[in-house]
Write a protein that holds these residues in place. Structure first.
Motif, short mmCIF file in Angstrom:
data_model
loop_
_atom_site.label_atom_id
_atom_site.label_comp_id
_atom_site.label_asym_id
_atom_site.label_seq_id
_atom_site.Cartn_x
_atom_site.Cartn_y
_atom_site.Cartn_z
N SER A 13 7.20 32.86 26.95
CA SER A 13 7.01 31.67 27.79
C SER A 13 7.87 30.49 27.33
N GLY A 14 8.11 30.36 26.04
CA GLY A 14 8.95 29.27 25.55
C GLY A 14 10.39 29.38 26.03
N ASP A 15 10.92 30.60 26.05
CA ASP A 15 12.28 30.82 26.57
C ASP A 15 12.34 30.49 28.06
N ALA A 16 11.31 30.91 28.79
CA ALA A 16 11.27 30.64 30.23
C ALA A 16 11.19 29.14 30.49
N ALA A 17 10.33 28.47 29.77
CA ALA A 17 10.17 27.01 29.96
C ALA A 17 11.47 26.29 29.64
N ALA A 18 12.14 26.69 28.58
CA ALA A 18 13.40 26.04 28.20
C ALA A 18 14.47 26.25 29.27
N ARG A 62 20.50 25.44 52.58
CA ARG A 62 20.72 26.35 53.72
C ARG A 62 19.39 26.99 54.15
N ALA A 63 18.60 27.43 53.19
CA ALA A 63 17.30 28.03 53.51
C ALA A 63 16.39 27.03 54.20
N GLN A 64 16.36 25.80 53.72
CA GLN A 64 15.51 24.78 54.34
C GLN A 64 15.93 24.50 55.78
N ALA A 65 17.22 24.59 56.06
CA ALA A 65 17.71 24.34 57.42
C ALA A 65 17.45 25.52 58.35
N GLU A 66 17.42 26.73 57.82
CA GLU A 66 17.37 27.92 58.66
C GLU A 66 16.04 28.66 58.63
N LEU A 67 15.28 28.58 57.58
CA LEU A 67 14.10 29.41 57.38
C LEU A 67 12.82 28.67 57.76
N PRO A 68 12.14 29.11 58.82
CA PRO A 68 10.86 28.49 59.13
C PRO A 68 9.90 28.63 57.94
N TRP A 69 9.21 27.58 57.63
CA TRP A 69 8.26 27.56 56.51
C TRP A 69 8.94 27.87 55.19
N CYS A 70 10.11 27.32 54.96
CA CYS A 70 10.80 27.49 53.68
C CYS A 70 9.98 26.80 52.59
N GLY A 71 9.79 27.48 51.51
CA GLY A 71 9.04 26.91 50.41
C GLY A 71 9.92 26.11 49.47
N PRO A 72 9.28 25.40 48.54
CA PRO A 72 10.04 24.69 47.51
C PRO A 72 10.62 25.71 46.52
N LEU A 73 11.51 25.24 45.66
CA LEU A 73 12.01 26.12 44.61
C LEU A 73 10.84 26.56 43.74
N ASP A 74 10.84 27.81 43.37
CA ASP A 74 9.74 28.39 42.61
C ASP A 74 10.04 28.28 41.11
N ASP A 75 9.29 27.44 40.42
CA ASP A 75 9.51 27.25 38.98
C ASP A 75 8.56 28.09 38.13
N ASN A 76 8.10 29.19 38.68
CA ASN A 76 7.24 30.11 37.96
C ASN A 76 7.98 30.63 36.72
#
Length: 187
Positions: free
Chosen positions: A61-66, A91-105
């Motif tokens: 998790s530390g590597d991922a967080a960094a 581009r995704a926000q302009a074209e994709l209905p219900w585009c989500g935010p960037l996933d910082d998982n």
């Protein structure tokens, strides 16, 4: 699903409207070495997505967080990657209905067989909003996503947008079918 020689994996989703944007991101950012190597990408019948790519392993998790922190801060070592992230996401926000935010998982940061840290799966549809709209306004979903691209959208076993009880799945399917009939757009 892994290839017999272990050098490739197939990732398959029955419904993934963001799959083309993830694949575009992998292709456009490949020169950075900070995304998985994508060998092939195909859209599947009903809105599914297939990616054939290099195998990845989880990281601490530390590597991922960094890595996520470096992206958020636009650190010099990820500046080119961040440019591609923003370009593809716009581009995704302009074209994709219900585009989500960037996933910082943190689980989206992985390690390749040769030891590189890579970022995967940054783009997605906003599942909770999309599926709430399926229930509250199926006509809007039918107007924005053709039936051929959403045929299997209730088949996802996701924690934040499913799984649904069989009666809920059937209600969503019936609502979409009725909306398709009203629109005259059954395909």
């Amino acid at each position: 699903m892994q290839s017999p020689d272990g050098t490739a994996v197939a990732r398959i989703s029955p419904f993934d409207p963001a799959g083309p944007y993830v694949a575009a991101f992998y292709r456009e950012a490949s020169y950075t070495g900070q995304v998985p190597q994508l060998f092939a990408h195909h859209r599947l019948t009903g809105g599914g997505d297939l990616q054939l790519m290099e195998p990845l392993q989880p990281v601490p998790s530390g590597d991922a967080a960094a890595f996520h922190d470096a992206i958020a801060a636009r650190a010099p070592e990820v500046a080119d990657l961040v440019d591609v992230v923003h370009r593809v996401h716009e581009r995704a926000q302009a074209e994709l209905p219900w585009c989500g935010p960037l996933d910082d998982n943190p689980d989206n940061v992985m390690r390749t067989a040769d030891g590189r840290l890579v970022i995967a799966d940054l783009f997605s549809a906003d599942g909770p909003k999309l599926y709430a709209t399926v229930v509250s306004d199926p006509d809007l979903v039918v107007a924005r996503i053709p039936e051929a691209e959403r045929r299997f959208m209730t088949e996802l076993p996701l924690a934040n947008t499913g799984p649904w009880e069989p009666a809920v799945r059937e209600s969503m399917r019936a609502g979409l079918a009725a909306a398709d009939a009203r629109s005259g757009r059954q395909e």
